[in-house]
Design a protein around this motif. Structure first.
Motif, PDB file in Angstrom:
ATOM      1  N   ARG A   1    -119.810  28.710  19.794  1.00 37.28           N
ATOM      2  CA  ARG A   1    -120.741  29.229  20.753  1.00 37.28           C
ATOM      3  C   ARG A   1    -120.045  29.877  21.650  1.00 37.28           C
ATOM      4  O   ARG A   1    -120.578  30.783  22.348  1.00 37.28           O
ATOM      5  CB  ARG A   1    -121.456  27.845  21.372  1.00 37.28           C
ATOM      6  N   SER A   2    -118.901  29.944  22.009  1.00 38.28           N
ATOM      7  CA  SER A   2    -118.074  30.629  23.389  1.00 38.28           C
ATOM      8  C   SER A   2    -117.987  31.942  22.621  1.00 38.28           C
ATOM      9  O   SER A   2    -117.622  32.523  21.628  1.00 38.28           O
ATOM     10  CB  SER A   2    -116.729  29.873  23.505  1.00 38.28           C
TER      11      SER A   2
ATOM     12  N   GLY B   1    -123.801  31.939  24.281  1.00 40.22           N
ATOM     13  CA  GLY B   1    -124.714  30.951  24.195  1.00 40.22           C
ATOM     14  C   GLY B   1    -125.280  30.791  22.597  1.00 40.22           C
ATOM     15  O   GLY B   1    -125.800  29.781  22.505  1.00 40.22           O
ATOM     16  N   LYS B   2    -125.195  31.775  21.932  1.00 33.23           N
ATOM     17  CA  LYS B   2    -125.650  31.838  20.402  1.00 33.23           C
ATOM     18  C   LYS B   2    -124.807  30.781  19.470  1.00 33.23           C
ATOM     19  O   LYS B   2    -123.535  30.652  19.623  1.00 33.23           O
ATOM     20  CB  LYS B   2    -125.835  33.202  19.710  1.00 33.23           C
ATOM     21  N   GLU B   3    -125.261  30.077  18.703  1.00 32.47           N
ATOM     22  CA  GLU B   3    -124.647  29.307  17.776  1.00 32.47           C
ATOM     23  C   GLU B   3    -124.300  30.113  16.401  1.00 32.47           C
ATOM     24  O   GLU B   3    -125.251  30.686  15.829  1.00 32.47           O
ATOM     25  CB  GLU B   3    -125.387  28.130  17.567  1.00 32.47           C
TER      26      GLU B   3
END
Length: 109
Positions: A43-44, A48-50
């Protein structure tokens, strides 16, 4: 390969000189049971998207894209493939591990 892409070589006085060919850059794709794929969740650095990353693929870009297409269709998500990595949207670790084992990739973690 066009003559413009010979790395700056214009002329050689060596009688045995050969221009580099595209065939030397081809990578042989290992069979699925010899591949060592790793599935990772990130995510980093992605706003913030997985995403789920599959790394460790050894082979040509065409084979990597074909595998990525298969996985995206089976998992029902979007993604891309580049630099030996497959990037899929969302947390699909368990689904991808099962799918890869069904496709013959035995060394998956």
């Amino acid at each position: 390969m066009s003559k413009k892409n010979f790395g700056g070589i214009v002329y050689s006085t060596d009688p045995h000189f050969q221009y580099p060919s595209d065939e030397s850059n081809l990578v042989e794709t290992l069979p699925p049971d010899k591949q060592r794929l790793r599935i990772r969740y990130e995510r980093s650095g992605r706003g913030g998207k997985e995403v789920t990353l599959i790394t460790g693929f050894v082979g040509s870009d065409d084979d990597l894209k074909a595998l990525a297409t298969q996985l995206k269709q089976a998992a029902g998500c979007g993604g891309s493939s580049k630099n030996g990595e497959i990037i899929l949207q969302g947390d699909k670790r368990t689904t991808l591990a099962i799918l890869l084992r069904k496709l013959g990739y035995t060394n998956v973690k």
